[in-house]
Design a protein around this motif. Structure first.
Motif, PDB file in Angstrom:
ATOM      1  N   ILE A 151       0.744  -1.143   0.471  1.00 46.65           N
ATOM      2  CA  ILE A 151      -0.065   0.341   0.115  1.00 46.65           C
ATOM      3  C   ILE A 151       1.096   1.439  -0.103  1.00 46.65           C
ATOM      4  CG2 ILE A 151      -1.683   1.076   1.801  1.00 46.65           C
ATOM      5  CD1 ILE A 151      -2.902  -1.393   2.264  1.00 46.65           C
ATOM      6  N   GLY A 152       1.973   1.328   0.243  1.00 45.07           N
ATOM      7  CA  GLY A 152       2.631   1.986   0.555  1.00 45.07           C
ATOM      8  C   GLY A 152       3.008   2.863   1.747  1.00 45.07           C
TER       9      GLY A 152
ATOM     10  N   GLU B  82       7.654   7.991  -4.373  1.00 42.72           N
ATOM     11  CA  GLU B  82       7.853   8.312  -6.030  1.00 42.72           C
ATOM     12  C   GLU B  82       7.561   9.273  -6.257  1.00 42.72           C
ATOM     13  OE1 GLU B  82       7.648   5.486  -4.085  1.00 42.72           O
ATOM     14  OE2 GLU B  82       6.851   4.006  -5.259  1.00 42.72           O
ATOM     15  N   LYS B  83       6.354   8.457  -5.860  1.00 43.15           N
ATOM     16  CA  LYS B  83       4.146   9.033  -6.096  1.00 43.15           C
ATOM     17  C   LYS B  83       4.133  10.188  -4.904  1.00 43.15           C
ATOM     18  CE  LYS B  83       3.874   6.561  -9.732  1.00 43.15           C
ATOM     19  NZ  LYS B  83       4.228   7.021 -10.815  1.00 43.15           N
ATOM     20  N   ARG B  84       5.755  10.566  -3.996  1.00 41.00           N
ATOM     21  CA  ARG B  84       4.622  11.477  -2.952  1.00 41.00           C
ATOM     22  C   ARG B  84       4.177  11.485  -2.547  1.00 41.00           C
ATOM     23  NH1 ARG B  84       9.271  12.370  -5.456  1.00 41.00           N
ATOM     24  NH2 ARG B  84       9.741  14.052  -7.341  1.00 41.00           N
ATOM     25  N   ASN B  85       3.800  10.020  -2.147  1.00 41.71           N
ATOM     26  CA  ASN B  85       3.090   9.864  -0.697  1.00 41.71           C
ATOM     27  C   ASN B  85       2.219  10.022  -0.948  1.00 41.71           C
ATOM     28  OD1 ASN B  85       5.676   8.272   0.122  1.00 41.71           O
ATOM     29  ND2 ASN B  85       5.914  10.176   1.667  1.00 41.71           N
ATOM     30  N   ALA B  86       1.099   9.565  -2.709  1.00 44.96           N
ATOM     31  CA  ALA B  86      -0.185   9.360  -2.578  1.00 44.96           C
ATOM     32  C   ALA B  86      -0.919   9.060  -1.755  1.00 44.96           C
ATOM     33  CB  ALA B  86      -0.369   9.926  -4.242  1.00 44.96           C
ATOM     34  N   GLN B  87      -1.862   9.167  -1.915  1.00 45.91           N
ATOM     35  CA  GLN B  87      -2.493   8.175  -0.608  1.00 45.91           C
ATOM     36  C   GLN B  87      -4.076   7.416  -1.756  1.00 45.91           C
ATOM     37  OE1 GLN B  87      -3.938  10.316   2.541  1.00 45.91           O
ATOM     38  NE2 GLN B  87      -1.800  11.720   2.556  1.00 45.91           N
ATOM     39  N   THR B  88      -4.596   6.722  -1.133  1.00 47.10           N
ATOM     40  CA  THR B  88      -5.821   5.416  -1.335  1.00 47.10           C
ATOM     41  C   THR B  88      -6.441   5.272  -0.569  1.00 47.10           C
ATOM     42  OG1 THR B  88      -4.498   3.910  -1.513  1.00 47.10           O
ATOM     43  CG2 THR B  88      -4.599   5.023  -3.482  1.00 47.10           C
ATOM     44  N   PHE B  89      -8.041   4.761  -1.002  1.00 46.38           N
ATOM     45  CA  PHE B  89      -8.394   4.355  -0.478  1.00 46.38           C
ATOM     46  C   PHE B  89      -8.270   2.856   0.915  1.00 46.38           C
ATOM     47  CE2 PHE B  89     -11.823   6.553  -2.574  1.00 46.38           C
ATOM     48  CZ  PHE B  89     -12.715   7.062  -1.436  1.00 46.38           C
TER      49      PHE B  89
ATOM     50  N   GLU C 188       7.950   9.586   4.083  1.00 41.64           N
ATOM     51  CA  GLU C 188       9.419   9.606   3.177  1.00 41.64           C
ATOM     52  C   GLU C 188       8.994  10.376   2.229  1.00 41.64           C
ATOM     53  OE1 GLU C 188      12.727   8.303   3.997  1.00 41.64           O
ATOM     54  OE2 GLU C 188      10.834   6.796   5.253  1.00 41.64           O
ATOM     55  N   GLY C 189      10.562  10.916   1.854  1.00 41.22           N
ATOM     56  CA  GLY C 189      10.944  12.029   0.145  1.00 41.22           C
ATOM     57  C   GLY C 189      10.497  13.551   0.855  1.00 41.22           C
ATOM     58  N   PRO C 190      10.571  13.883  -0.568  1.00 44.14           N
ATOM     59  CA  PRO C 190      10.745  15.027  -0.376  1.00 44.14           C
ATOM     60  C   PRO C 190       9.367  15.616   0.125  1.00 44.14           C
ATOM     61  CG  PRO C 190      10.944  14.903  -2.393  1.00 44.14           C
ATOM     62  CD  PRO C 190      10.992  13.017  -1.938  1.00 44.14           C
TER      63      PRO C 190
ATOM     64  N   SER D 101       3.029  14.983   1.829  1.00 42.52           N
ATOM     65  CA  SER D 101       1.925  13.783   1.210  1.00 42.52           C
ATOM     66  C   SER D 101       1.186  14.485   0.325  1.00 42.52           C
ATOM     67  CB  SER D 101       0.921  12.900   1.990  1.00 42.52           C
ATOM     68  OG  SER D 101      -0.158  12.562   0.893  1.00 42.52           O
ATOM     69  N   ALA D 102       1.648  14.185  -0.994  1.00 47.08           N
ATOM     70  CA  ALA D 102       0.888  14.823  -2.491  1.00 47.08           C
ATOM     71  C   ALA D 102      -1.095  14.914  -2.170  1.00 47.08           C
ATOM     72  CB  ALA D 102       1.690  14.238  -3.680  1.00 47.08           C
ATOM     73  N   GLY D 103      -1.359  13.771  -1.408  1.00 51.36           N
ATOM     74  CA  GLY D 103      -2.743  13.925  -0.866  1.00 51.36           C
ATOM     75  C   GLY D 103      -3.345  12.499  -1.952  1.00 51.36           C
ATOM     76  N   ILE D 104      -4.901  12.787  -2.337  1.00 54.26           N
ATOM     77  CA  ILE D 104      -5.577  11.899  -3.057  1.00 54.26           C
ATOM     78  C   ILE D 104      -4.246  11.515  -4.263  1.00 54.26           C
ATOM     79  CG2 ILE D 104      -7.063  12.565  -4.345  1.00 54.26           C
ATOM     80  CD1 ILE D 104      -9.073  10.774  -3.467  1.00 54.26           C
TER      81      ILE D 104
END
Ligand code: ACO
Length: 273
Positions: free
Chosen positions: A24-25, A43-50, A75-77, A80-83
């Motif tokens: 899930i990350g 690598e996906k800027r901690n984008a979140q899912t359901f 983690e990373g820069p 979280s970049a949100g959904i």
């Protein structure tokens, strides 16, 4: 049944096994009285899912009783970049649907799904714990709301908070609106949300969004310092005091005084009875 057994054993259900969390990350670690939840899809800027939100809810349900402080970090820069923006596409997020699919479902079903997602955020306010968001870089939309769901926000000087939902035609629905209003006041919350503008570190500090701002390289140390301070107080007194503080705004002074007396009588009994 299996879930109940796993809980009885003090272990975790399959949903929050390290392997499932990694898919899930997410990472979840407990070290004594401190638990750390790490958004781990840099690598996906901690984008979140359901799946992120239901795993967070499970982590909350299974939090070991000894834990007093929960750190939420990314983690990373970016925090979280949100959904996950794939939710806006026709294909959606594999296994989790899309907004177009949700639009075709019964209102009650989607509202129920949102309630389940919100459960991933709400437990961070429990009186028995203090939650700290360690925020660097972008905290957008669901990322901003995750930071808002924590009791305290310690931020790096490159932090960028943005409530982007209204710009995308949505409302912030992951429990962020109430803490935002409580922290910064109604006018500033309207300004921040309805412009979807970015709030940088200096403003975050000034308006009460952040407890402290540190250089990026010092974020971890600043969080450790705060953990040390929080663990220096009595566990039960800390939980009782947090209960009192959380209830203060909704009570009159008279009611709050009564609540203080009740909590204190229980403390005195526990300490000297
Ligand atoms: N969902 C899915 N993937 C994302 C997301 C997201 N929210 N944000 C970033 N990514 C991916 C990018 O597509 C890119 O993937 P790729 O390498 O496969 O092309 C990777 O993460 C890195 O993104 P960059 O844009 O290259 O990273 P940068 O550090 O330059 O920018 C920023 C970071 C500003 C966060 C930018 O990625 C961005 O604006 N993301 C979208 C933010 C957004 O609108 N979120 C929704 C908010 S509303 C809500 O949460 C309900």
């Amino acid at each position: 049944m299996a879930e109940a057994q796993a809980r009885q054993r003090g272990g975790y259900t399959e949903d929050v096994s390290a392997e499932r969390l990694a898919e899930i990350g997410l990472r979840f670690e407990v070290d004594g009285e401190v638990a750390t939840v790490t958004l781990d899809r840099p690598e996906k800027r901690n984008a979140q899912t359901f799946a992120t939100w239901s795993a967070l809810a499970r982590i909350g349900e299974n939090l070991p009783e000894r834990v007093r402080v929960v750190v939420v970090k990314g983690e990373g820069p970016s925090f979280s970049a949100g959904i996950d923006l794939r939710m806006f596409t026709a294909e959606g997020v594999p296994g989790q649907g899309s907004f177009s699919a949700a639009a075709k479902s019964e209102d009650a079903d989607f509202e129920q799904r949102i309630r389940q997602a919100q459960a991933g955020f709400l437990w961070l306010r429990r009186p028995e714990i203090v939650s700290i968001a360690a925020v660097q870089g972008h905290a957008i939309g669901a990322g901003f709301q995750l930071a808002l769901s924590c009791d305290l926000r310690i931020v790096a000087d490159d932090v960028k908070f943005c409530m982007k939902e209204p710009a995308l035609g949505l409302v912030p629905d992951l429990t962020g609106t109430k803490p935002l209003v409580e922290l910064v006041g109604l006018a500033k919350a309207i300004d921040i949300c309805l412009t979807a503008r970015t709030v940088h570190a200096d403003e975050a500090m000034r308006i009460g969004l952040a407890e402290s701002v540190v250089a990026g390289g010092d974020l971890e140390r600043a969080v450790q310092d705060k953990i040390g301070q929080l663990l220096s107080t009595n566990r039960d007194a800390a939980a009782a005091t947090k209960r009192l503080l959380q209830g203060a705004q909704a009570r009159t002074l008279e009611e709050q005084s009564v609540a203080e007396g009740i909590e204190q009588a229980a403390r005195i009994k526990a300490l000297f009875g």
